[in-house]
Design an enzyme around this catalytic site. Structure first.
Site, PDB file in Angstrom:
ATOM      1  N   LEU A  17      -6.687 -60.162   3.891  1.00 11.61           N
ATOM      2  CA  LEU A  17      -6.906 -60.646   2.525  1.00 11.61           C
ATOM      3  C   LEU A  17      -5.611 -60.613   1.722  1.00 11.61           C
ATOM      4  O   LEU A  17      -5.297 -61.562   0.992  1.00 11.61           O
ATOM      5  CB  LEU A  17      -7.989 -59.795   1.833  1.00 11.61           C
ATOM      6  CG  LEU A  17      -8.235 -60.104   0.355  1.00 11.61           C
ATOM      7  CD1 LEU A  17      -8.649 -61.554   0.143  1.00 11.61           C
ATOM      8  CD2 LEU A  17      -9.299 -59.166  -0.209  1.00 11.61           C
ATOM      9  N   ILE A  42      -0.493 -45.716   0.827  1.00 11.31           N
ATOM     10  CA  ILE A  42      -1.287 -45.515  -0.397  1.00 11.31           C
ATOM     11  C   ILE A  42      -1.743 -44.062  -0.558  1.00 11.31           C
ATOM     12  O   ILE A  42      -2.095 -43.643  -1.662  1.00 11.31           O
ATOM     13  CB  ILE A  42      -2.498 -46.486  -0.426  1.00 11.31           C
ATOM     14  CG1 ILE A  42      -3.111 -46.542  -1.826  1.00 11.31           C
ATOM     15  CG2 ILE A  42      -3.534 -46.138   0.628  1.00 11.31           C
ATOM     16  CD1 ILE A  42      -4.208 -47.572  -2.002  1.00 11.31           C
ATOM     17  N   TYR A  64      -8.517 -48.462   5.314  1.00 10.60           N
ATOM     18  CA  TYR A  64      -8.729 -48.196   6.740  1.00 10.60           C
ATOM     19  C   TYR A  64      -9.957 -49.017   7.111  1.00 10.60           C
ATOM     20  O   TYR A  64     -11.074 -48.716   6.681  1.00 10.60           O
ATOM     21  CB  TYR A  64      -8.948 -46.697   6.977  1.00 10.60           C
ATOM     22  CG  TYR A  64      -9.189 -46.379   8.443  1.00 10.60           C
ATOM     23  CD1 TYR A  64      -8.127 -46.184   9.313  1.00 10.60           C
ATOM     24  CD2 TYR A  64     -10.484 -46.301   8.954  1.00 10.60           C
ATOM     25  CE1 TYR A  64      -8.341 -45.914  10.653  1.00 10.60           C
ATOM     26  CE2 TYR A  64     -10.714 -46.032  10.290  1.00 10.60           C
ATOM     27  CZ  TYR A  64      -9.641 -45.846  11.136  1.00 10.60           C
ATOM     28  OH  TYR A  64      -9.860 -45.583  12.462  1.00 10.60           O
ATOM     29  N   THR A 104     -16.850 -53.467  -0.137  1.00 10.24           N
ATOM     30  CA  THR A 104     -17.530 -54.069   1.023  1.00 10.24           C
ATOM     31  C   THR A 104     -19.055 -54.016   0.918  1.00 10.24           C
ATOM     32  O   THR A 104     -19.620 -53.136   0.256  1.00 10.24           O
ATOM     33  CB  THR A 104     -17.088 -53.314   2.299  1.00 10.24           C
ATOM     34  OG1 THR A 104     -17.881 -53.747   3.400  1.00 10.24           O
ATOM     35  CG2 THR A 104     -17.268 -51.812   2.167  1.00 10.24           C
ATOM     36  N   TYR A 128     -17.292 -45.525   7.648  1.00 11.79           N
ATOM     37  CA  TYR A 128     -16.486 -46.503   6.898  1.00 11.79           C
ATOM     38  C   TYR A 128     -17.167 -46.861   5.577  1.00 11.79           C
ATOM     39  O   TYR A 128     -16.547 -46.820   4.507  1.00 11.79           O
ATOM     40  CB  TYR A 128     -16.279 -47.752   7.757  1.00 11.79           C
ATOM     41  CG  TYR A 128     -15.757 -48.961   7.009  1.00 11.79           C
ATOM     42  CD1 TYR A 128     -14.420 -49.043   6.623  1.00 11.79           C
ATOM     43  CD2 TYR A 128     -16.614 -50.021   6.686  1.00 11.79           C
ATOM     44  CE1 TYR A 128     -13.949 -50.166   5.934  1.00 11.79           C
ATOM     45  CE2 TYR A 128     -16.142 -51.138   6.009  1.00 11.79           C
ATOM     46  CZ  TYR A 128     -14.819 -51.203   5.634  1.00 11.79           C
ATOM     47  OH  TYR A 128     -14.356 -52.308   4.951  1.00 11.79           O
ATOM     48  N   LYS A 132     -15.850 -46.127   1.734  1.00  6.14           N
ATOM     49  CA  LYS A 132     -15.593 -47.192   0.764  1.00  6.14           C
ATOM     50  C   LYS A 132     -16.411 -46.952  -0.520  1.00  6.14           C
ATOM     51  O   LYS A 132     -15.915 -47.182  -1.623  1.00  6.14           O
ATOM     52  CB  LYS A 132     -15.929 -48.562   1.362  1.00  6.14           C
ATOM     53  CG  LYS A 132     -14.985 -49.013   2.482  1.00  6.14           C
ATOM     54  CD  LYS A 132     -13.573 -49.331   2.008  1.00  6.14           C
ATOM     55  CE  LYS A 132     -13.529 -50.565   1.133  1.00  6.14           C
ATOM     56  NZ  LYS A 132     -12.120 -50.894   0.732  1.00  6.14           N
TER      57      LYS A 132
HETATM   58  N1  LIG Z   1     -12.598 -57.979   7.011  1.00  6.25           N
HETATM   59  C1  LIG Z   1     -13.851 -57.946   6.551  1.00  6.25           C
HETATM   60  O1  LIG Z   1     -14.794 -58.546   7.104  1.00  6.25           O
HETATM   61  C2  LIG Z   1     -14.151 -57.182   5.271  1.00  6.25           C
HETATM   62  C3  LIG Z   1     -15.471 -57.149   4.847  1.00  6.25           C
HETATM   63  C4  LIG Z   1     -15.774 -56.482   3.690  1.00  6.25           C
HETATM   64  C5  LIG Z   1     -14.778 -55.856   2.960  1.00  6.25           C
HETATM   65  N2  LIG Z   1     -13.493 -55.867   3.387  1.00  6.25           N
HETATM   66  C6  LIG Z   1     -12.484 -55.184   2.558  1.00  6.25           C
HETATM   67  O2  LIG Z   1     -11.459 -56.112   2.251  1.00  6.25           O
HETATM   68  C7  LIG Z   1     -10.255 -55.388   1.972  1.00  6.25           C
HETATM   69  C8  LIG Z   1      -9.099 -56.035   2.730  1.00  6.25           C
HETATM   70  O3  LIG Z   1      -9.309 -55.825   4.111  1.00  6.25           O
HETATM   71  P1  LIG Z   1      -8.808 -56.869   5.203  1.00  6.25           P
HETATM   72  O4  LIG Z   1      -9.986 -57.563   5.716  1.00  6.25           O
HETATM   73  O5  LIG Z   1      -7.667 -57.640   4.662  1.00  6.25           O
HETATM   74  O6  LIG Z   1      -8.354 -55.846   6.353  1.00  6.25           O
HETATM   75  P2  LIG Z   1      -6.933 -55.526   6.943  1.00  6.25           P
HETATM   76  O7  LIG Z   1      -6.330 -56.771   7.479  1.00  6.25           O
HETATM   77  O8  LIG Z   1      -7.137 -54.364   7.866  1.00  6.25           O
HETATM   78  O9  LIG Z   1      -6.071 -55.092   5.679  1.00  6.25           O
HETATM   79  C9  LIG Z   1      -5.953 -53.777   5.243  1.00  6.25           C
HETATM   80  C10 LIG Z   1      -4.488 -53.488   5.046  1.00  6.25           C
HETATM   81  O10 LIG Z   1      -4.346 -52.144   4.559  1.00  6.25           O
HETATM   82  C11 LIG Z   1      -3.284 -51.548   5.270  1.00  6.25           C
HETATM   83  N3  LIG Z   1      -3.374 -50.098   5.237  1.00  6.25           N
HETATM   84  C12 LIG Z   1      -4.120 -49.275   6.014  1.00  6.25           C
HETATM   85  N4  LIG Z   1      -3.867 -47.987   5.691  1.00  6.25           N
HETATM   86  C13 LIG Z   1      -2.932 -48.014   4.699  1.00  6.25           C
HETATM   87  C14 LIG Z   1      -2.244 -46.993   3.976  1.00  6.25           C
HETATM   88  N5  LIG Z   1      -2.449 -45.694   4.211  1.00  6.25           N
HETATM   89  N6  LIG Z   1      -1.358 -47.379   3.042  1.00  6.25           N
HETATM   90  C15 LIG Z   1      -1.110 -48.693   2.803  1.00  6.25           C
HETATM   91  N7  LIG Z   1      -1.711 -49.699   3.460  1.00  6.25           N
HETATM   92  C16 LIG Z   1      -2.620 -49.344   4.398  1.00  6.25           C
HETATM   93  C17 LIG Z   1      -3.422 -52.100   6.684  1.00  6.25           C
HETATM   94  O11 LIG Z   1      -2.244 -51.877   7.410  1.00  6.25           O
HETATM   95  P3  LIG Z   1      -2.350 -51.725   9.029  1.00  6.25           P
HETATM   96  O12 LIG Z   1      -2.877 -53.040   9.531  1.00  6.25           O
HETATM   97  O13 LIG Z   1      -0.936 -51.448   9.427  1.00  6.25           O
HETATM   98  O14 LIG Z   1      -3.300 -50.608   9.278  1.00  6.25           O
HETATM   99  C18 LIG Z   1      -3.690 -53.566   6.377  1.00  6.25           C
HETATM  100  O15 LIG Z   1      -2.486 -54.299   6.189  1.00  6.25           O
HETATM  101  C19 LIG Z   1     -10.536 -53.936   2.354  1.00  6.25           C
HETATM  102  O16 LIG Z   1     -10.833 -53.211   1.189  1.00  6.25           O
HETATM  103  C20 LIG Z   1     -11.777 -54.018   3.214  1.00  6.25           C
HETATM  104  O17 LIG Z   1     -12.524 -52.826   3.147  1.00  6.25           O
HETATM  105  C21 LIG Z   1     -13.148 -56.535   4.541  1.00  6.25           C
END
Ligand SMILES: NC(=O)c1ccc[n+]([C@@H]2O[C@H](COP(=O)([O-])OP(=O)(O)OC[C@H]3O[C@@H](n4cnc5c(N)ncnc54)[C@H](OP(=O)(O)O)[C@@H]3O)[C@@H](O)[C@H]2O)c1
Length: 283
Positions: A17, A42, A64, A104, A128, A132
């Site tokens: 995202l 973070i 995470y 989420t 998870y 959240k």
């Molecule tokens: N994907 C879905 O279907 C979905 C559904 C519902 C909600 N969400 C929410 O959408 C949001 C964005 O998620 P996304 O889908 O874009 O997932 P993502 O690609 O895993 O993005 C999360 C990012 O956070 C980084 N991260 C993890 N631990 C961190 C830390 N300690 N400090 C700084 N950065 C850190 C990750 O880095 P690394 O990759 O290096 O770990 C990654 O770049 C999240 O809040 C997630 O809960 C996603």
């Protein structure tokens, strides 16, 4: 001062995202700083405080996100998804920085027989989801200006998602199965980003559900992917979530009621089928 005169920090700015959001904000003329692992963590208060220096708003896409992994890494999930979000809220409140935080559908158990509203009681069924939800509550308790946007079944170009994983499977086999008992709306991160831009412009506060318009089962989404790609020779079988035991339980009903966000967005939410076609066409 308008949105475009201000700096915005995007935490998790190289995730799925975060990548599209940074692009959307920059295309709209915003000054954006994308922060992510490994140079930004973070969970480190000093790094988060530095990220907030000189910015008017912060969007937290960092999380995470390994749903099954969280069952075994409870402490890491809590550190990133809960405690770091509470800390972000407190530091932002002290600096007067507006926080837009992403959450989420996994805060719900999925047992309701209608789409979930923001007023429905959360009841996570995974580590998870619980982490959240705890993050949402920690941000709410911090006392600053914030909005929380829950999204579900998101897909985008950065990294792997359920669509790219399904297409990879379709590359290697003609006999495919997909669960037919999980229902929601596949939602393109470009569309989420456009909605987040509007919320940032408005400095909108509160809790919102955002998903593409319409609903589908994962099986129906898989059918649509095969149709879009012209893969009519593939056999697609419906199956049940229970047929694929995983470490974490997933909600079967991920449908969101998006009436609240519809009331504040100028741009209508695109339908999942149209957005999927555009994404698969490389648009
Ligand atoms: N994907 C879905 O279907 C979905 C559904 C519902 C909600 N969400 C929410 O959408 C949001 C964005 O998620 P996304 O889908 O874009 O997932 P993502 O690609 O895993 O993005 C999360 C990012 O956070 C980084 N991260 C993890 N631990 C961190 C830390 N300690 N400090 C700084 N950065 C850190 C990750 O880095 P690394 O990759 O290096 O770990 C990654 O770049 C999240 O809040 C997630 O809960 C996603």
């Amino acid at each position: 001062m308008g949105l475009y005169d201000q700096s915005i920090a995007v935490l998790g700015g190289r995730g799925m995202l975060g990548t599209d959001l940074c692009q959307t904000l920059r295309a709209a003329g915003c000054r954006v700083t994308a922060l992510d692992l490994p140079e930004f963590d973070i969970t480190a208060a000093d790094q988060t405080d530095r990220a907030l220096t000189g910015v008017a708003a912060v969007v937290n896409c960092a999380a995470y996100t390994n749903v099954d992994g969280a069952e075994a890494h409870r402490e890491l999930a809590a550190a990133v998804n809960e405690r770091a979000v509470g800390q972000l809220g407190q530091l932002a409140a002290a600096r007067g920085v507006y926080v837009l935080h992403i959450s989420t559908d996994f805060v719900f158990d999925g047992d309701l027989d209608r789409p979930y509203r923001e007023t429905d009681a959360p009841r996570p069924i995974s580590v998870y989801g619980a982490s959240k939800l705890a993050g949402e509550q920690a941000l709410q308790a911090a006392g600053g200006a914030y909005a929380i946007v829950r999204v579900q079944w998101t897909y985008g170009r950065a990294g792997q998602n359920f669509i790219s994983k399904f297409l990879s499977r379709a590359d290697t086999t003609d006999d495919l199965a997909m669960v037919a008992d999980q229902v929601g709306a596949p939602t393109w991160t470009c569309d989420v980003s456009a909605a987040l831009l509007e919320l940032l412009e408005q400095r909108r506060k509160g809790l919102y559900h955002y998903a593409a318009a319409g609903y589908a089962s994962r099986f129906e989404v898989a059918e649509a992917i095969l149709a879009e790609r012209g893969l009519r020779g593939k056999r697609l079988r419906p199956c049940r979530t229970a047929d694929f035991p995983a470490a974490a339980r997933r909600p079967l009903n991920s449908r969101f009621d998006c009436a609240a966000i519809d009331a504040v967005l100028a741009r209508p939410r695109p339908h999942w089928r149209a957005a999927l076609a555009q994404y698969l066409a490389g648009g």
